[in-house]
Design an enzyme around this catalytic site. Structure first.
Site, mmCIF file in Angstrom:
data_model
loop_
_atom_site.group_PDB
_atom_site.id
_atom_site.type_symbol
_atom_site.label_atom_id
_atom_site.label_comp_id
_atom_site.label_asym_id
_atom_site.label_seq_id
_atom_site.Cartn_x
_atom_site.Cartn_y
_atom_site.Cartn_z
ATOM 1 N N TRP A 77 1.273 5.684 -1.708
ATOM 2 C CA TRP A 77 1.007 6.675 -2.753
ATOM 3 C C TRP A 77 2.094 6.774 -3.796
ATOM 4 C CZ3 TRP A 77 -2.264 11.240 -3.602
ATOM 5 C CH2 TRP A 77 -3.557 11.048 -3.113
ATOM 6 N N TYR B 259 0.829 -1.208 0.000
ATOM 7 C CA TYR B 259 0.000 0.000 0.000
ATOM 8 C C TYR B 259 0.864 1.259 0.000
ATOM 9 C CZ TYR B 259 -3.381 3.509 1.074
ATOM 10 O OH TYR B 259 -4.166 4.636 0.988
#
Ligand SMILES: Nc1nc2c(c(=O)[nH]1)N[C@H]1C(S)=C(S)[C@@H](COP(=O)(O)OP(=O)(O)OC[C@H]3O[C@@H](n4cnc5c(=O)[nH]c(N)nc54)[C@H](O)[C@@H]3O)O[C@H]1N2
Ligand SMILES: Nc1nc2c(c(=O)[nH]1)N[C@H]1C(S)=C(S)[C@@H](COP(=O)(O)OP(=O)(O)OC[C@H]3O[C@@H](n4cnc5c(=O)[nH]c(N)nc54)[C@H](O)[C@@H]3O)O[C@H]1N2
Ligand SMILES: [Mo]
Length: 763
Positions: free
Chosen positions: A113, A111
């Site tokens: 960005w 996970y």
């Protein structure tokens, strides 16, 4: 020379010196609301914390793969090795794990960005690689609005859940139609500096500033400065985590004073009668009056009652910031707000109803229908095992155990190797002490990073990767006006390489064709040309070379009139929602049927374990809001000049109300020791009356610094040493990182230096 690049915090120009080095980065002159995070780019780019060469943890190299408490220890050293050695070691270890335990023993959720850029997207690249070698245990949902993502499909259906993000009531519609915008969690301008993929210019925030003259804004939150300046918002204080009580009281007033839209409820919803029985107190003996809510939320009862009447007097839009659902029972405020909007009966009318993203994401509500963008193909994953992403520590600590998720019972597989690229779990996850014990259980932890982040400092094999400024790519956000080139600006430092090259080399060692024999330049051209062929791409879009020379190509700007729910509103029979009833489910028979202890079939107030009114609030007497940082994206480039300029006493600041500071003998600029039941940190004191008394606030994203445990678990102010690794509920299993109870005292002892941004020692 001046070139242009892009990040999730926007596009910017960079100046290169005579030797090709980066000397300045600045926003486009015509960007109406450029992000200060651009000020981190130059410092971060060649910072000493860059990973320069492949590195292997000493303990792993000496002892081989296996559980180890030494992972992440400040004393642990690394051994730098050549690429061939690193790739041979990693390929060998992947084979050992896959052959011995199966592909499900590899966790590749990864996970995070990462960076903007459609080709060099770290997660897509990793997932493609792992898929080509037989798959991996994956993660679903996200840290942003994980509770909503699982809840809303039950209440409004799958398609409307997607449209709720891509086609909400837009800023232009608000300016034209909305009389009153009531927003729970405020409207933070600093959050809208960020758009996934970046925007060419910050058009969303520019649109927001135009609603000021026509729309009255009421901001319900514990922080006055959560609202955009210029909107003249009225601040109504509400204690964190108690919004559900306020919203139920608003419904109580609508019901009691005969203001509910009975016709809309009858034709477009199911379950209104159950909600009425609940707010009237018929089902549990407690009428959800404004006085009842005021005792819970500290919001004056009179203001709640008046607000309900103001809401029915004109066109009203209710907004819920993402943060509200990153708390215990985070589903409830969203469910309650949908219920309130249904009782108001304006869902689907221009400028009315409900939104969920204003003040959270910069692309939300720009009013342009998103078009498909070039996308790097990931392939398919043959492994079925999955976790909701916020259950990473449970996955590693409880192999073989069962857990509930969205009405199903799943089992945590036994993980031997975790592979992370483009995310920073020591930024994003809660209760970092527990996370450390979880990572200690692995045989092997592999991390690709640009910088020696705390996550890299916990890895066994760290591979240095080229950053977004060191490779050719292209970028755009949803609703963007332009697909932009991201040309390579400098060479990567040391031996850092593109991830596509790394996976190609690993694939060759493992007998898997990952790169299909194409270089990244060829892949870039292919992605673009495949996108150019899509029916959604306008005819006349130039071929790749022309696009590249021009620095980008304009994207279609189709302004939608029909927001989500408009067609359903006009005719719920021909345009039903994808729910069992075809209507908005204020009461969900499906969720009720799951029989969960912590969630009923309709929105409910239940006391959280931790809030200002709970027994734990005696020891931990302040409610900490842990929210998004203004001057960076999460933990990215925290060592950068703009981020460092926000620090107080060299650490992440904690904001307190003057009364709370005085009671603790704290002055502006002091160092504070902040403690929760989970851990402790040092923070710099900032005193402000922008907060409700009893509430303190820190931004996420300071790099975890465990170098002086005798003083605090983190001496740099990473809030996640304090937060709890507690799921929102057994329905959604999302994170509750926005809130935790803490105590604050002055730190007068010796002050340890911050060592978070130093690379490890090499041996
Ligand atoms: N307490 C608390 N915790 C929270 C939140 C909260 O409100 N409170 N918010 C949560 C939310 S909403 C989110 S989305 C998460 C964010 O959590 P993350 O997305 O994990 O945070 P980032 O700091 O953006 O991490 C991205 C990492 O990718 C690295 N990187 C950049 N480019 C590349 C690349 O090209 N390749 C590779 N391999 N790496 C690269 C960066 O150096 C950085 O370390 O945090 C969550 N955590
Ligand atoms: N500059 C910058 N912008 C960002 C990011 C970043 O790192 N930096 N991260 C991006 C990401 S990934 C995401 S998901 C979004 C997140 O967007 P949000 O979740 O909306 O952002 P937060 O700043 O965490 O929270 C917004 C405000 O909600 C309020 N709040 C918190 N809990 C409660 C509550 O229980 N009740 C009420 N009434 N208010 C509450 C807090 O006062 C807080 O300031 O932001 C995005 N934007
Ligand atoms: Mo997020």
């Amino acid at each position: 020379m001046t070139l242009s690049s892009s990040a999730h915090w926007g596009t910017f120009e960079v100046d290169l010196g005579p030797g090709g080095e980066l000397v300045a980065a600045r926003p486009h002159a015509d960007d109406p609301n450029a992000s200060p995070a651009i000020g981190n780019v130059v410092t971060g780019h060649r910072h000493r914390s860059r990973v320069l060469r492949p590195a292997v943890r000493r303990g792993w190299l000496d002892d081989g793969p296996g559980p180890s408490e030494r992972r992440g220890s400040p004393e642990e050293t690394y051994v730098e090795v050549g690429w061939d050695t690193a790739l041979d070691l990693l390929a060998g270890e992947l084979s050992r794990v896959v052959d011995g335990f199966g592909n499900c023993a590899v966790y590749g959720g990864s996970y995070g960005w990462s960076s903007a850029g459609r080709l060099h997207h770290a997660q897509s690249q990793l997932h493609r690689f792992l898929n080509r070698i037989g798959g991996y245990t994956r993660s679903v949902s996200d840290y942003s609005r994980g509770a909503s993502l699982v809840l809303l499909p039950h209440l409004i259906g799958k398609a409307a859940t997607t449209e709720f993000r891509s086609r909400p009531v837009s800023w232009p519609q608000i300016a034209e139609h909305t009389d009153l915008l009531v927003t729970f969690g405020g409207l933070r301008r600093s959050n809208t500096w960020v758009v996934p993929g970046g925007h060419d210019r910050h058009i969303g925030t520019a649109a927001a500033s135009r609603v000021g003259g026509t729309t009255r804004v009421v901001s319900l939150t514990a922080q006055r400065d959560d609202a955009y300046d210029g909107l003249d918002a009225e601040w109504v204080g509400v204690m964190p985590g108690t919004d559900t009580a306020v919203i139920l009281a608003l419904i109580h007033v609508l019901d009691a004073d005969g203001l509910a839209d009975d016709a809309f409820l009858a034709t477009h919803t199911v379950g209104a009668e159950k909600v009425r029985a609940y707010v009237r107190g018929e089902s549990d003996g407690i009428p959800k009056t404004p006085e009842w809510a005021a005792a819970i939320s500290r919001t004056p009862a009179e203001r709640i009652r008046r607000l309900a009447h103001e809401m029915v007097a004109g066109r009203t839009l209710v907004n819920v910031a993402y943060a509200l659902q990153r708390g215990e029972r985070g589903e409830q405020p969203v469910w309650a707000a949908l219920t309130l909007a249904a009782f108001l009966g304006q869902i689907g009318l221009p400028g009315g109803g409900l939104t969920h993203g204003y003040g959270s994401m910069g692309d939300y509500g720009v009013g342009v229908a998103p078009v498909p963008l070039p996308t790097f193909p990931q392939g398919t994953n043959p492994v079925a095992d999955l976790i909701p992403c916020a259950r990473i520590a449970d996955l590693l600590l409880r192999p073989g155990e069962q857990f509930a998720f969205d009405g199903q019972v799943l089992t945590y597989p036994e993980i031997r190797l975790a592979y992370w690229a483009g995310g920073n779990p020591f930024h994003h996850h809660q209760d970092l002490g527990r996370l450390r014990s979880a990572f200690a259980r692995l045989d092997t932890f592999v991390v690709h990073e640009t910088h020696w982040t705390p996550t890299a400092r916990h890895a066994d094999i760290v591979l240095p990767v080229a950053s977004a400024l060191e490779r050719d790519d292209l970028a755009a956000g949803a609703g963007d006006s332009r697909l932009r080139t991201m040309p390579k600006i400098t060479d990567p430092p040391g031996e850092a390489r593109e991830e596509l090259w790394i996976y190609g080399e690993l694939g060759r060692r493992l007998g898997a064709d990952v790169d299909e024999g194409l270089t990244s330049a060829q892949w870039l051209r292919q992605l673009y040309e495949e996108w150019r062929e899509l029916p959604s791409t306008p005819a006349g879009t130039p071929p790749f070379d022309e696009f590249w020379a021009a620095g980008g190509v304009d994207l279609p700007q189709h302004r939608y009139q029909d927001a989500v729910f408009a067609a359903f509103r006009r005719d719920p029979v021909t345009h039903p929602l994808q729910t069992p009833s075809g209507r908005i489910e204020l009461w969900s028979a499906t969720i009720d049927g799951f029989g969960l202890d912590d969630l009923a079939g309709h929105a409910q107030w239940r006391e959280p374990d931790q809030w200002w009114g709970s027994p734990s609030a005696v020891t931990y007497d302040l409610h900490l809001l842990a929210n998004q940082p203004s001057h960076r994206l999460h933990s990215q480039l925290d060592m950068g000049a703009a981020s460092q300029a926000t620090k107080v006493a060299g650490r992440e600041p904690i904001r307190l109300h003057p009364d709370d500071a005085a009671a603790r003998g704290l002055a502006d600029g002091d160092l504070a020791l902040v403690r929760s039941a989970q851990g402790s940190l040092l923070a710099g004191v900032r005193i402000t009356d922008a907060l409700l008394p009893g509430v303190v606030q820190m931004h996420t994203g300071a790099w975890f610094d465990p170098s002086a445990p005798e003083v605090a678990d983190c001496v740099n102010g990473n809030v996640n040493v304090l937060t709890r690794d507690l799921p929102t509920s057994t329905l959604t299993q999302s994170n509750t990182g926005a809130h935790v109870l803490v105590s604050v005292t002055r730190h007068d002892g010796p002050t340890p230096p911050v060592r978070a941004y130093e690379p490890p020692a090499f041996s």
